[in-house]
Design an enzyme around this catalytic site. Structure first.
Site, PDB file in Angstrom:
ATOM      1  N   GLY A   1       0.727  -1.215   0.253  1.00 55.19           N
ATOM      2  CA  GLY A   1      -0.420  -0.152  -0.185  1.00 55.19           C
ATOM      3  C   GLY A   1       0.618   1.103  -0.263  1.00 55.19           C
ATOM      4  O   GLY A   1       1.794   0.928   0.224  1.00 55.19           O
TER       5      GLY A   1
ATOM      6  N   GLY B   1       0.039  -5.025   0.975  1.00 54.75           N
ATOM      7  CA  GLY B   1      -1.230  -4.812  -0.519  1.00 54.75           C
ATOM      8  C   GLY B   1      -1.047  -5.265  -2.071  1.00 54.75           C
ATOM      9  O   GLY B   1      -2.361  -5.765  -1.788  1.00 54.75           O
TER      10      GLY B   1
ATOM     11  N   GLU C   1       5.326  -7.101   7.545  1.00 57.08           N
ATOM     12  CA  GLU C   1       5.180  -5.937   8.660  1.00 57.08           C
ATOM     13  C   GLU C   1       5.639  -5.545   9.306  1.00 57.08           C
ATOM     14  O   GLU C   1       6.086  -4.445  10.179  1.00 57.08           O
ATOM     15  CB  GLU C   1       3.388  -5.595   8.363  1.00 57.08           C
ATOM     16  CG  GLU C   1       2.611  -5.649   7.174  1.00 57.08           C
ATOM     17  CD  GLU C   1       3.087  -6.666   6.131  1.00 57.08           C
ATOM     18  OE1 GLU C   1       2.346  -6.055   4.732  1.00 57.08           O
ATOM     19  OE2 GLU C   1       3.569  -7.676   6.515  1.00 57.08           O
TER      20      GLU C   1
ATOM     21  N   ASP D   1      -1.139  -7.451   7.526  1.00 59.49           N
ATOM     22  CA  ASP D   1      -3.459  -7.123   7.385  1.00 59.49           C
ATOM     23  C   ASP D   1      -3.291  -8.052   5.937  1.00 59.49           C
ATOM     24  O   ASP D   1      -3.045  -8.832   5.513  1.00 59.49           O
ATOM     25  CB  ASP D   1      -3.508  -5.228   7.767  1.00 59.49           C
ATOM     26  CG  ASP D   1      -2.817  -4.260   6.590  1.00 59.49           C
ATOM     27  OD1 ASP D   1      -1.636  -5.596   5.840  1.00 59.49           O
ATOM     28  OD2 ASP D   1      -3.618  -3.500   6.657  1.00 59.49           O
TER      29      ASP D   1
END
Length: 350
Positions: A70, A117, A140, A148
């Protein structure tokens, strides 16, 4: 036939023959996802689900990445200004859940980097086709965040505790290992990509086409290392994982020593939250995983380590992050549990 779902110059949509073809067009940014791209992909999936002319969806990236994650600099800047960019993540997580429900074949053609992402727009589809250029990671914990975009659903279901290993180290995986653990469903040679796309668009027959192009590749990791990963990362607590690695490192095992050193450089809060997230994800549906991750996300955006991790990695490039709390012992069980507490009216609506 080109279609416009509001993605501007950042993402392209075309119907070519039998296929809806999505191309991420931010090669200089390694195709990092923006809010615009997320909304456009969600709109395209909506439209194509009910369009009989589209028999499959194919997603690829321009340049040397499929999608490196992302676009988090916006989130960083907003956080530093006292605002929380929760909305971007809510929309992204809804789209991840939508993709997991998508009833048609969805083929992610991964020729290069796929992280964060990017895993979210590939792993939940029916087919993940990787070339020898593919590099997969959920890194992450190294930026004070957590895996996530449905990481709790995908990583918790990989065999041999391999997903827990990926989540807690952030280590990169090549296409042979990805195929061995099911992150990739097929492997192909990079030079046959265009032929593969042509065959998809001409026939619309996904499995028949893939069986024609599939290249059988061995894993990069040997059996002894896979066994070591399972031995260490299947432990019943994060502390037991670390103790298991420490014992073998002290006995002179190189893999255990390197893996332990990697984990100890990561955010202690991220490690503890991630261990719990992946453990819980194994028993949850995709939608419930996304609701859980949205709870964690809200607390991460209120915390310290995410902004510090981005500062060290992307702002003052290559500097060492200063985590707070600085050690695993300083992160209490109650503090970890607070990340998972319900959000009341702010829960993720799917």
């Amino acid at each position: 036939m080109a279609m416009d779902f509001g993605g501007g110059e950042e993402i392209r949509f075309e119907i070519v023959g039998q296929a809806g073809v999505v191309t991420l067009t931010r090669p200089k940014a390694l195709n990092a996802l923006t809010a615009k791209m997320v909304h456009a992909l969600a709109a395209a999936l909506d439209a194509w689900e009910g369009d009989d002319a589209v028999r499959l969806v194919l997603v690829r990236g321009e340049g040397r990445a499929f999608c490196a994650g992302g676009d988090i600099m916006d989130v960083y800047r907003a956080g530093k200004a006292g605002e929380r960019h929760v909305g971007f993540f809510g929309d992204e997580y809804r789209m991840n859940a939508q993709l997991a429900r998508f009833p048609k074949p969805y083929v992610a053609l991964i020729d290069g980097i796929v992280m964060g992402g990017g895993v979210g727009i590939s792993a939940h589809g029916s087919h993940r086709v990787m070339t020898e250029n593919a590099i997969v990671a959920m890194p992450e914990v190294g930026i004070g965040f957590f895996p996530d975009v449905g990481g709790s659903h995908v990583l918790s279901r990989l065999p041999g505790s391999f997903g827990m290993y990926m989540a807690l180290t952030g280590n990169r995986v090549r296409y042979g290992d990805a195929l061995a653990v099911g992150l990739a469903t097929q492997a192909i040679r990079a030079e046959s990509q265009q032929d593969l796309i042509d065959a998809f668009t001409a026939s619309g027959e996904v499995d028949a086409v893939l069986s024609r192009f599939h290249a059988d590749v061995p894993p990069e990791t040997d059996a002894a290392t896979f066994a070591a990963i399972e031995r260490h990362f299947s432990q019943g607590s994060l502390e037991s994982v670390l103790a298991s690695l420490k014992a073998e490192a002290e006995a002179g095992d190189d893999f255990a020593a390197k893996t332990l050193a990697t984990m100890l450089s990561r955010s202690p809060t991220s490690l503890k939250v991630t261990w719990r997230q992946i453990s819980r994800g194994a028993g949850l549906s995709m939608d419930d995983c996304m609701r859980m991750e949205f709870r964690v996300l809200n607390r991460m955006l209120d915390g310290h380590d995410f902004y510090e991790g981005i500062r060290a990695a992307l702002v003052d490039k290559g500097s060492t992050p200063v985590w707070n709390p600085p050690a695993l012992e300083a992160v209490s069980d109650a503090a970890v549990e607070a990340y998972f507490a319900p959000l009341g009216e702010r829960e993720l609506a799917l």
